[in-house]
Design a protein around this motif. Structure first.
Motif, PDB file in Angstrom:
ATOM      1  N   ASP A  84      -3.143   3.823  -9.426  1.00  0.00           N
ATOM      2  CA  ASP A  84      -3.663   5.252  -9.617  1.00  0.00           C
ATOM      3  C   ASP A  84      -2.568   6.108  -9.276  1.00  0.00           C
ATOM      4  O   ASP A  84      -3.005   7.362  -9.589  1.00  0.00           O
ATOM      5  CB  ASP A  84      -4.905   5.355  -8.706  1.00  0.00           C
ATOM      6  N   GLY A  85      -1.421   5.817  -8.766  1.00  0.00           N
ATOM      7  CA  GLY A  85      -0.449   6.542  -8.248  1.00  0.00           C
ATOM      8  C   GLY A  85      -0.654   7.266  -6.740  1.00  0.00           C
ATOM      9  O   GLY A  85      -0.047   8.205  -6.511  1.00  0.00           O
ATOM     10  N   ARG A  86      -1.615   6.472  -6.178  1.00  0.00           N
ATOM     11  CA  ARG A  86      -1.687   7.151  -4.757  1.00  0.00           C
ATOM     12  C   ARG A  86      -0.703   6.478  -3.765  1.00  0.00           C
ATOM     13  O   ARG A  86      -0.517   7.086  -2.753  1.00  0.00           O
ATOM     14  CB  ARG A  86      -3.019   6.654  -4.222  1.00  0.00           C
ATOM     15  N   LEU A  87      -0.403   5.129  -4.123  1.00  0.00           N
ATOM     16  CA  LEU A  87       0.951   4.819  -3.343  1.00  0.00           C
ATOM     17  C   LEU A  87       2.080   4.325  -4.218  1.00  0.00           C
ATOM     18  O   LEU A  87       1.657   4.020  -5.244  1.00  0.00           O
ATOM     19  CB  LEU A  87       0.436   3.398  -2.686  1.00  0.00           C
ATOM     20  N   ASP A  88       3.412   4.631  -3.589  1.00  0.00           N
ATOM     21  CA  ASP A  88       4.510   4.073  -4.400  1.00  0.00           C
ATOM     22  C   ASP A  88       4.857   2.785  -4.021  1.00  0.00           C
ATOM     23  O   ASP A  88       4.020   2.015  -3.275  1.00  0.00           O
ATOM     24  CB  ASP A  88       5.743   5.128  -4.066  1.00  0.00           C
ATOM     25  N   ILE A  89       5.674   2.197  -4.491  1.00  0.00           N
ATOM     26  CA  ILE A  89       5.926   0.745  -4.617  1.00  0.00           C
ATOM     27  C   ILE A  89       6.376   0.353  -3.229  1.00  0.00           C
ATOM     28  O   ILE A  89       5.947  -0.725  -2.558  1.00  0.00           O
ATOM     29  CB  ILE A  89       7.031   0.283  -5.618  1.00  0.00           C
ATOM     30  N   ASP A  90       7.191   0.942  -2.350  1.00  0.00           N
ATOM     31  CA  ASP A  90       7.233   0.546  -0.975  1.00  0.00           C
ATOM     32  C   ASP A  90       6.015   0.439  -0.178  1.00  0.00           C
ATOM     33  O   ASP A  90       6.021  -0.169   0.857  1.00  0.00           O
ATOM     34  CB  ASP A  90       8.324   1.532  -0.521  1.00  0.00           C
ATOM     35  N   GLU A  91       5.382   1.641  -0.174  1.00  0.00           N
ATOM     36  CA  GLU A  91       4.092   1.802   0.454  1.00  0.00           C
ATOM     37  C   GLU A  91       3.336   0.739   0.119  1.00  0.00           C
ATOM     38  O   GLU A  91       2.466  -0.157   1.058  1.00  0.00           O
ATOM     39  CB  GLU A  91       3.219   2.952   0.277  1.00  0.00           C
ATOM     40  N   LEU A  92       3.318   0.517  -1.156  1.00  0.00           N
ATOM     41  CA  LEU A  92       2.396  -0.608  -1.474  1.00  0.00           C
ATOM     42  C   LEU A  92       2.556  -2.159  -0.868  1.00  0.00           C
ATOM     43  O   LEU A  92       1.904  -2.834  -0.143  1.00  0.00           O
ATOM     44  CB  LEU A  92       2.230  -1.026  -3.216  1.00  0.00           C
ATOM     45  N   GLU A  93       4.050  -2.559  -1.044  1.00  0.00           N
ATOM     46  CA  GLU A  93       4.502  -3.859  -0.418  1.00  0.00           C
ATOM     47  C   GLU A  93       4.325  -3.719   0.951  1.00  0.00           C
ATOM     48  O   GLU A  93       3.982  -4.916   1.620  1.00  0.00           O
ATOM     49  CB  GLU A  93       6.095  -3.867  -0.632  1.00  0.00           C
ATOM     50  N   ASP A  94       4.631  -2.631   1.805  1.00  0.00           N
ATOM     51  CA  ASP A  94       4.476  -2.721   3.209  1.00  0.00           C
ATOM     52  C   ASP A  94       2.932  -2.884   3.548  1.00  0.00           C
ATOM     53  O   ASP A  94       2.731  -3.650   4.454  1.00  0.00           O
ATOM     54  CB  ASP A  94       4.925  -1.301   3.776  1.00  0.00           C
ATOM     55  N   ARG A  95       2.198  -2.246   3.124  1.00  0.00           N
ATOM     56  CA  ARG A  95       0.848  -2.288   3.416  1.00  0.00           C
ATOM     57  C   ARG A  95       0.165  -3.525   2.980  1.00  0.00           C
ATOM     58  O   ARG A  95      -0.802  -4.339   3.688  1.00  0.00           O
ATOM     59  CB  ARG A  95      -0.240  -1.243   2.664  1.00  0.00           C
ATOM     60  N   VAL A  96       0.476  -4.258   1.939  1.00  0.00           N
ATOM     61  CA  VAL A  96      -0.140  -5.570   1.431  1.00  0.00           C
ATOM     62  C   VAL A  96       0.492  -6.583   2.434  1.00  0.00           C
ATOM     63  O   VAL A  96      -0.470  -7.574   2.740  1.00  0.00           O
ATOM     64  CB  VAL A  96       0.536  -5.636   0.160  1.00  0.00           C
ATOM     65  N   GLY A  97       1.682  -6.577   2.850  1.00  0.00           N
ATOM     66  CA  GLY A  97       2.152  -7.344   3.825  1.00  0.00           C
ATOM     67  C   GLY A  97       1.628  -7.187   5.178  1.00  0.00           C
ATOM     68  O   GLY A  97       1.307  -8.493   5.612  1.00  0.00           O
ATOM     69  N   ARG A  98       1.244  -6.136   5.523  1.00  0.00           N
ATOM     70  CA  ARG A  98       0.239  -5.784   6.776  1.00  0.00           C
ATOM     71  C   ARG A  98      -1.057  -6.516   6.595  1.00  0.00           C
ATOM     72  O   ARG A  98      -1.615  -7.151   7.674  1.00  0.00           O
ATOM     73  CB  ARG A  98       0.525  -4.471   7.222  1.00  0.00           C
ATOM     74  N   ALA A  99      -1.730  -6.055   5.312  1.00  0.00           N
ATOM     75  CA  ALA A  99      -3.077  -6.853   5.160  1.00  0.00           C
ATOM     76  C   ALA A  99      -3.052  -8.077   5.297  1.00  0.00           C
ATOM     77  O   ALA A  99      -4.007  -8.738   5.925  1.00  0.00           O
ATOM     78  CB  ALA A  99      -3.458  -6.163   3.909  1.00  0.00           C
ATOM     79  N   LEU A 100      -2.283  -8.866   4.447  1.00  0.00           N
ATOM     80  CA  LEU A 100      -2.213 -10.346   4.605  1.00  0.00           C
ATOM     81  C   LEU A 100      -1.898 -11.190   5.896  1.00  0.00           C
ATOM     82  O   LEU A 100      -2.345 -12.292   6.002  1.00  0.00           O
ATOM     83  CB  LEU A 100      -0.861 -11.090   3.691  1.00  0.00           C
TER      84      LEU A 100
END
Length: 202
Positions: free
Chosen positions: A35-51
């Motif tokens: 949806d454009g709320r997160l950029d790629i870097d933010e997505l990768e960082d947050r997904v890593g922390r979520a997992l």
């Protein structure tokens, strides 16, 4: 004499999260990026922390600034009193980590058979008083009632032993006093089972 640490309620942010909750957050993060709320870097960082998150305190902040993050918000403690008409929690309701139930003059019924509870442990402080407290749980849940003072009305825990507990189900740790009417913990009766089967379309 020191207090038994096992009887101390664990704060919500310290409770362990499940694989399903991690996966749900990852999906929400990916939708937010689409949806454009997160950029790629933010997505990768947050997904890593979520997992790698182990507790709600680590997982919840990852979606706190996104729409639809209420699912991980702590459910406030529930205090339920019967009054003169009685009181109940039935059907699908959000289960908090702490519940206090007062049977009063008309009784309290807590029915967990249709809830979706991802908490590893739920503390129920029950006071039977004049009319009693009834707790109905699905088969496969374990209820620890060793710390209940039975009082005059007594404690009737009709559930099975901990070895029957199914993986992924919560532990209900019941404390309190039976009072005059007592505390009953049981599985669904015949009529309740029929209603559950009907709701499932069986």
């Amino acid at each position: 004499m020191t207090a038994d640490a096992s009887n101390t309620p664990v704060p919500r942010d310290k409770l362990r999260v499940s694989h399903e909750e991690r996966d749900s957050v990852v999906e929400q993060l990916r939708d937010a990026a689409a949806d454009g709320r997160l950029d790629i870097d933010e997505l990768e960082d947050r997904v890593g922390r979520a997992l790698t998150a182990k507790t709600y305190g680590e997982l919840a902040p990852l979606t706190a600034d996104l729409p639809g993050s209420a699912a991980l918000a702590p459910v406030p403690p529930l205090v339920i009193k019967s009054g003169m008409q009685g009181a109940a929690r039935t059907g699908r309701w959000k289960v908090p980590a702490k519940i206090t139930a007062h049977g009063g003059m008309a009784g309290v019924r807590l029915d967990f058979t249709r809830v979706e509870c991802t908490l590893p442990e739920v503390e129920i402080e029950a006071y039977g008083e004049m009319a009693g407290v009834t707790i109905v749980v699905p088969e496969g849940w374990w209820v620890d009632s060793d710390d209940v003072d039975p009082g005059v009305g007594g404690l009737r825990n009709k559930t099975l032993h901990p070895e029957t507990r199914l993986p992924g189900t919560p532990l209900l740790r019941v404390t309190g006093k039976g009072g005059i009417a007592g505390i009953t913990i049981r599985y669904p009766n015949f009529l309740e089972r029929r209603k559950l089967d009907k709701a499932k379309g069986l």
